[in-house]
Design an enzyme around this catalytic site. Structure first.
Site, PDB file in Angstrom:
ATOM      1  N   TYR A  30      -6.312   2.817  13.516  1.00  0.00           N
ATOM      2  CA  TYR A  30      -5.848   3.843  12.584  1.00  0.00           C
ATOM      3  C   TYR A  30      -5.285   3.272  11.293  1.00  0.00           C
ATOM      4  O   TYR A  30      -5.153   3.971  10.295  1.00  0.00           O
ATOM      5  CB  TYR A  30      -4.809   4.746  13.258  1.00  0.00           C
ATOM      6  CG  TYR A  30      -3.666   4.008  13.914  1.00  0.00           C
ATOM      7  CD1 TYR A  30      -3.699   3.732  15.274  1.00  0.00           C
ATOM      8  CD2 TYR A  30      -2.570   3.584  13.181  1.00  0.00           C
ATOM      9  CE1 TYR A  30      -2.670   3.057  15.888  1.00  0.00           C
ATOM     10  CE2 TYR A  30      -1.537   2.914  13.785  1.00  0.00           C
ATOM     11  CZ  TYR A  30      -1.590   2.642  15.139  1.00  0.00           C
ATOM     12  OH  TYR A  30      -0.557   1.974  15.736  1.00  0.00           O
ATOM     13  N   ASP A  33      -7.190   3.548   7.829  1.00  0.00           N
ATOM     14  CA  ASP A  33      -7.124   4.772   7.025  1.00  0.00           C
ATOM     15  C   ASP A  33      -5.701   5.168   6.658  1.00  0.00           C
ATOM     16  O   ASP A  33      -5.503   6.129   5.924  1.00  0.00           O
ATOM     17  CB  ASP A  33      -7.765   5.926   7.813  1.00  0.00           C
ATOM     18  CG  ASP A  33      -9.220   5.662   8.124  1.00  0.00           C
ATOM     19  OD1 ASP A  33      -9.913   5.113   7.243  1.00  0.00           O
ATOM     20  OD2 ASP A  33      -9.664   5.988   9.242  1.00  0.00           O
ATOM     21  N   HIS A  34      -4.730   4.451   7.156  1.00  0.00           N
ATOM     22  CA  HIS A  34      -3.336   4.863   6.936  1.00  0.00           C
ATOM     23  C   HIS A  34      -2.503   3.667   6.508  1.00  0.00           C
ATOM     24  O   HIS A  34      -1.862   3.043   7.355  1.00  0.00           O
ATOM     25  CB  HIS A  34      -2.759   5.475   8.201  1.00  0.00           C
ATOM     26  CG  HIS A  34      -1.503   6.250   7.958  1.00  0.00           C
ATOM     27  ND1 HIS A  34      -0.266   5.682   7.961  1.00  0.00           N
ATOM     28  CD2 HIS A  34      -1.312   7.546   7.680  1.00  0.00           C
ATOM     29  CE1 HIS A  34       0.650   6.594   7.736  1.00  0.00           C
ATOM     30  NE2 HIS A  34       0.046   7.740   7.570  1.00  0.00           N
ATOM     31  N   PHE A  35      -2.435   3.313   5.311  1.00  0.00           N
ATOM     32  CA  PHE A  35      -3.198   3.765   4.157  1.00  0.00           C
ATOM     33  C   PHE A  35      -4.036   2.603   3.660  1.00  0.00           C
ATOM     34  O   PHE A  35      -3.589   1.456   3.817  1.00  0.00           O
ATOM     35  CB  PHE A  35      -2.249   4.210   3.041  1.00  0.00           C
ATOM     36  CG  PHE A  35      -1.343   5.335   3.420  1.00  0.00           C
ATOM     37  CD1 PHE A  35      -1.795   6.642   3.411  1.00  0.00           C
ATOM     38  CD2 PHE A  35      -0.032   5.089   3.795  1.00  0.00           C
ATOM     39  CE1 PHE A  35      -0.942   7.686   3.744  1.00  0.00           C
ATOM     40  CE2 PHE A  35       0.815   6.134   4.135  1.00  0.00           C
ATOM     41  CZ  PHE A  35       0.357   7.432   4.104  1.00  0.00           C
ATOM     42  N   VAL A  40       0.440   1.131   7.325  1.00  0.00           N
ATOM     43  CA  VAL A  40       1.704   1.388   8.017  1.00  0.00           C
ATOM     44  C   VAL A  40       1.429   2.322   9.194  1.00  0.00           C
ATOM     45  O   VAL A  40       0.484   3.103   9.181  1.00  0.00           O
ATOM     46  CB  VAL A  40       2.776   2.018   7.092  1.00  0.00           C
ATOM     47  CG1 VAL A  40       3.192   1.044   6.013  1.00  0.00           C
ATOM     48  CG2 VAL A  40       2.295   3.320   6.490  1.00  0.00           C
TER      49      VAL A  40
END
Length: 162
Positions: A30, A33-35, A40
């Site tokens: 994840y 995509d974050h970020f 984070v």
């Protein structure tokens, strides 16, 4: 998709409290995509990690009597700092009170001494057979799987951060 957000259980006082850790690795899917360019841990996953630690406390306390322990309510959620790859999120959960169906807990996430998140959680527990007796075998299989996972969390070595 299922996220296992507890790497290890460090401390456990049945009926009272648990301390667990999540080592955040850049390999976490994840984070791409974050970020982008600033990875984070998403705040909702910090909350999920506190929920998972709380659920392990409840399961261990009642000797895995229920197959399902889920979040019913999260209140007073306060986010502090970010959790970045290479850092360890230390999660603590303390039982405030409980009855035969619900448990209310005070939870917190720290990186070092700095608070990243805190909340009051209410978790509910039940068995699938409570509403459909034909699912009793499912409860049995799920509980055995949970016991196996918990045994690994209790003895798992800490993963090294990248």
């Amino acid at each position: 998709m299922r996220f296992a957000l507890i790497d290890r259980v460090l401390e456990l006082e049945l009926g009272s409290r648990i301390v667990a850790v999540k080592n955040l690795s850049l390999a976490e899917e994840y984070l791409a995509d974050h970020f982008p360019g600033f990875p984070v841990m998403p705040g909702v996953l910090m909350l999920e990690a506190m929920t998972q630690a709380s659920a392990w406390l409840i399961r261990a306390t009642e000797d895995f009597r229920h197959s399902i322990v889920v979040l019913q309510e999260a209140r007073n959620i306060k986010y502090g700092s970010f959790v970045e790859p290479g850092q360890t999120l230390r999660i603590s959960a303390e039982i405030i009170d409980q009855d035969d169906r619900q448990t209310r807990l005070k939870t917190q996430g720290l990186v070092g001494d700095q608070s990243t998140v805190s909340a009051r959680l209410t978790l509910v527990r039940y068995n699938l057979a409570d509403t459909d007796p034909a699912k009793a075998d499912n409860d049995t299989v799920m509980i055995e799987d949970l016991k196996s996972q918990f045994a690994q969390l209790r003895r798992a070595p800490l993963a090294s951060a990248p």
